[in-house]
Design a protein around this motif. Structure first.
Motif, PDB file in Angstrom:
ATOM      1  N   ARG A 291      15.336  30.618  94.097  1.00 32.26           N
ATOM      2  CA  ARG A 291      14.033  31.348  95.110  1.00 32.26           C
ATOM      3  C   ARG A 291      14.053  32.871  94.767  1.00 32.26           C
ATOM      4  O   ARG A 291      14.345  33.756  95.373  1.00 32.26           O
ATOM      5  N   THR A 292      13.097  33.105  93.751  1.00 29.46           N
ATOM      6  CA  THR A 292      12.921  34.125  92.945  1.00 29.46           C
ATOM      7  C   THR A 292      11.719  34.933  93.617  1.00 29.46           C
ATOM      8  O   THR A 292      11.603  36.214  92.965  1.00 29.46           O
ATOM      9  N   GLU A 293      11.116  34.455  94.381  1.00 31.66           N
ATOM     10  CA  GLU A 293       9.801  34.868  94.827  1.00 31.66           C
ATOM     11  C   GLU A 293       9.570  35.448  96.225  1.00 31.66           C
ATOM     12  O   GLU A 293       8.663  35.640  97.100  1.00 31.66           O
ATOM     13  N   VAL A 294      10.727  35.677  96.838  1.00 31.50           N
ATOM     14  CA  VAL A 294      10.868  35.996  98.348  1.00 31.50           C
ATOM     15  C   VAL A 294      10.702  37.524  98.585  1.00 31.50           C
ATOM     16  O   VAL A 294      11.572  38.242  98.151  1.00 31.50           O
ATOM     17  N   ALA A 295       9.809  37.812  99.343  1.00 30.07           N
ATOM     18  CA  ALA A 295       9.413  39.297  99.338  1.00 30.07           C
ATOM     19  C   ALA A 295       8.888  39.626 100.946  1.00 30.07           C
ATOM     20  O   ALA A 295       9.060  40.933 101.265  1.00 30.07           O
ATOM     21  N   GLU A 296       8.608  38.545 101.558  1.00 31.82           N
ATOM     22  CA  GLU A 296       8.036  38.807 102.941  1.00 31.82           C
ATOM     23  C   GLU A 296       9.265  38.723 103.954  1.00 31.82           C
ATOM     24  O   GLU A 296      10.214  37.783 103.743  1.00 31.82           O
ATOM     25  N   LEU A 297       9.433  39.600 105.103  1.00 31.56           N
ATOM     26  CA  LEU A 297      10.439  39.749 105.880  1.00 31.56           C
ATOM     27  C   LEU A 297      10.761  38.299 107.032  1.00 31.56           C
ATOM     28  O   LEU A 297      11.634  37.768 107.067  1.00 31.56           O
ATOM     29  N   GLY A 298       9.442  37.724 107.061  1.00 34.54           N
ATOM     30  CA  GLY A 298       9.508  36.441 107.830  1.00 34.54           C
ATOM     31  C   GLY A 298       9.945  35.340 107.036  1.00 34.54           C
ATOM     32  O   GLY A 298      10.689  34.361 107.516  1.00 34.54           O
ATOM     33  N   GLU A 299       9.468  35.565 105.731  1.00 37.46           N
ATOM     34  CA  GLU A 299      10.087  34.333 104.875  1.00 37.46           C
ATOM     35  C   GLU A 299      11.490  34.380 104.647  1.00 37.46           C
ATOM     36  O   GLU A 299      12.213  33.348 104.814  1.00 37.46           O
ATOM     37  N   ALA A 300      12.159  35.683 104.575  1.00 36.59           N
ATOM     38  CA  ALA A 300      13.349  35.646 104.296  1.00 36.59           C
ATOM     39  C   ALA A 300      14.137  35.294 105.473  1.00 36.59           C
ATOM     40  O   ALA A 300      15.225  34.435 105.596  1.00 36.59           O
ATOM     41  N   HIS A 301      13.789  35.561 106.637  1.00 37.25           N
ATOM     42  CA  HIS A 301      14.335  35.131 107.949  1.00 37.25           C
ATOM     43  C   HIS A 301      14.441  33.423 108.006  1.00 37.25           C
ATOM     44  O   HIS A 301      15.513  33.079 108.316  1.00 37.25           O
ATOM     45  N   SER A 302      13.309  32.974 107.870  1.00 38.94           N
ATOM     46  CA  SER A 302      13.336  31.598 107.742  1.00 38.94           C
ATOM     47  C   SER A 302      14.308  30.865 106.780  1.00 38.94           C
ATOM     48  O   SER A 302      14.574  29.904 107.035  1.00 38.94           O
ATOM     49  N   LEU A 303      14.466  31.361 105.732  1.00 37.84           N
ATOM     50  CA  LEU A 303      15.342  30.828 104.714  1.00 37.84           C
ATOM     51  C   LEU A 303      16.849  30.938 104.819  1.00 37.84           C
ATOM     52  O   LEU A 303      17.532  30.405 104.241  1.00 37.84           O
ATOM     53  N   LEU A 304      17.239  32.130 105.539  1.00 38.73           N
ATOM     54  CA  LEU A 304      18.672  32.388 105.731  1.00 38.73           C
ATOM     55  C   LEU A 304      19.440  31.151 106.228  1.00 38.73           C
ATOM     56  O   LEU A 304      20.556  31.050 105.842  1.00 38.73           O
ATOM     57  N   SER A 305      18.887  30.834 107.159  1.00 39.93           N
ATOM     58  CA  SER A 305      19.889  29.735 107.853  1.00 39.93           C
ATOM     59  C   SER A 305      20.015  28.517 107.009  1.00 39.93           C
ATOM     60  O   SER A 305      21.132  28.141 106.820  1.00 39.93           O
ATOM     61  N   PRO A 306      19.146  27.781 106.430  1.00 37.30           N
ATOM     62  CA  PRO A 306      19.336  26.831 105.522  1.00 37.30           C
ATOM     63  C   PRO A 306      20.128  27.126 104.332  1.00 37.30           C
ATOM     64  O   PRO A 306      20.984  26.235 103.880  1.00 37.30           O
ATOM     65  N   LEU A 307      20.123  28.298 104.021  1.00 34.62           N
ATOM     66  CA  LEU A 307      20.673  28.651 102.583  1.00 34.62           C
ATOM     67  C   LEU A 307      22.129  28.870 102.859  1.00 34.62           C
ATOM     68  O   LEU A 307      23.182  28.817 101.883  1.00 34.62           O
ATOM     69  N   LEU A 308      22.552  29.736 104.008  1.00 38.06           N
ATOM     70  CA  LEU A 308      23.629  30.478 104.163  1.00 38.06           C
ATOM     71  C   LEU A 308      24.491  29.168 105.201  1.00 38.06           C
ATOM     72  O   LEU A 308      25.852  29.540 105.219  1.00 38.06           O
TER      73      LEU A 308
END
Length: 442
Positions: A291-308
């Motif tokens: 996922r190389t196009e993450v730049a928005e704070l909200g998007e980063a937040h939503s992706l952290l749980s499934p990825l980590l």
């Protein structure tokens, strides 16, 4: 004689100090050097807040997700520049007895001073907009509060600041340091969950020619550099250093400068750790998973749980962002007061100054949030960083010129080697910000 020579370089005598309600209010006495040094701990951490504001988060997230650990070297370079400039702020305050706003007023003709004041106010408004958006996003991520309501809630932080000011300036510093500690813990847990490749992390701090040869990487590198050093921090640091009741002899001032520089250097190193953590988190959680196009704070937040693989990760991210937003609003308020009092000698009541600045910031933030939603706030966040980049040189160059002028600084004048490095930093920042503006427009 020393005092007469030092004042001869200024067109006007210094007026009443900025932040007069806390001026020289923190005692620095004590027989041991450790106790005297401890008395100076605080202003550096308030300044460090500006180097990890929500605008910096966006650039670090984008850099880490797109290029992995490679841009850590830019974060390090930015921090070295910041340490040099903030040390000059302390030197100006202690050596000349003026904050940067007062120095500009006392050194330049009134029309020039008014223009510099106007530019400084624009920078503070841009900073405040970024803090409003960051705080609102933090409230949304943790409590689910809509962004529009979150923006309005940020108006009430004025009461917290006023209450702490009544208790004493050290209480404000204590709040800042406590929230920074929360931010550090949040990122420490997230980094453990992300389990980065520490060998690649260490390599990321080493310079690479790819940063210059790759246009996309260069653009993000310029964004990190341009958004790191904030103009309001230069006014802020040169003002709040004078809350310390150091003596008037040359030896006492030199000791005060040493302790103030140690304070800001340690605090900015802490800021480097936080900024690097954001980039490392983005690199290990997003870049490593494609996922190389993450730049928005909200998007980063939503992706952290499934990825980590841990539900607590996005909660910690939101808490850190909220703490960061609250911290930044406190320091922007004080910077605004220093700028207005220093340039114009207008002394508004703190609550009035705070509400004025916050109202000006809330209007565009609320309007964009209501009409354009998350995408609009992200675009506005980027725009504030460009505005800040444009204002930066109008604060950096006067600071360097004042501290290099023996007629203005007397025996506290910056040594030639430091002046040479400072001018190199100032020119570098100016060139990079012009390049950043050109890229943004084109």
């Amino acid at each position: 004689m020393l005092e007469r020579n030092r004042q001869a370089g200024w067109k006007h005598q210094p007026g009443d100090p900025s932040l007069s309600e806390v001026y020289r209010s923190v005692a620095v006495g004590g027989r041991s050097a450790f106790r005297r040094a401890a008395a100076f701990m605080g202003p550096g951490y308030m300044v460090a807040v500006g180097y990890m504001d929500p605008g910096n988060w966006a650039t670090s997230l984008a850099g880490g997700s797109k290029f992995g650990y490679a841009l850590l070297t830019i974060a390090l370079l930015s921090n070295i520049m910041a340490i040099i400039l903030q040390s000059l702020c302390a030197r100006l305050a202690i050596g000349a007895g003026r904050d940067l706003a007062q120095a500009c007023r006392d050194a330049y003709p009134k029309p020039v001073s008014i223009v510099l004041w106007f530019l400084a106010e624009i920078a503070i408004i841009a900073t405040d907009i970024a803090e409003v958006i960051g705080t609102a996003i933090g409230l949304n991520l943790i409590f689910g509060i809509p962004l529009e309501i979150g923006v309005l809630i940020t108006a009430f932080d004025v009461f917290l600041i006023l209450y702490l000011q009544r208790l004493g300036f050290r209480w404000i510093e204590a709040l800042i340091i406590a929230l920074l500690g929360v931010i550090a813990i949040c990122f420490a847990v997230q980094i453990v969950l992300a389990d980065p490749n520490w060998g690649e992390v260490i390599k990321g701090f080493a310079p690479t020619t790819e940063i210059v040869t790759n246009p996309d990487m260069l653009y993000l590198a310029l964004g990190i550099l341009g958004a790191t050093v904030m103009p309001h921090n230069l006014y802020l640091h040169s003002g709040i250093v004078q809350t310390r009741a150091y003596g008037e002899t040359l030896a006492e001032k030199r000791e005060a400068l040493t302790f103030a520089t140690i304070d800001s250097t340690i605090a900015l190193t802490f800021a480097l750790v936080i900024n690097s953590s954001i980039l490392i988190l983005a690199a290990s959680a997003f870049h490593a998973t494609g996922r190389t196009e993450v730049a928005e704070l909200g998007e980063a937040h939503s992706l952290l749980s499934p990825l980590l693989g841990a539900a607590i990760a996005p909660v910690l991210f939101g808490i850190a962002l909220l703490c960061c937003g609250i911290n930044s609003t406190v320091t922007a308020t004080l910077a605004g007061q220093i700028v207005m009092e220093g340039f114009l000698r207008i002394r508004l009541k703190p609550w009035m100054r705070r509400l004025m600045t916050r109202a000006i910031a809330i209007v565009p933030a609320a309007g964009v949030t209501i009409w354009y939603g998350d995408g609009g706030t992200s675009a506005l966040l980027i725009l504030t960083q460009v505005v800040l980049s444009l204002q930066l040189s109008f604060a950096v160059f006067p600071l360097v010129m004042f501290t290099a002028d023996r007629a203005k600084m007397g025996e506290m004048v910056a040594p030639r080697w430091l002046v040479a490095i400072a001018y190199l930093v100032a020119v570098t920042i100016a060139v990079l910000n012009v390049k950043l503006l050109f890229d943004f427009v084109s």
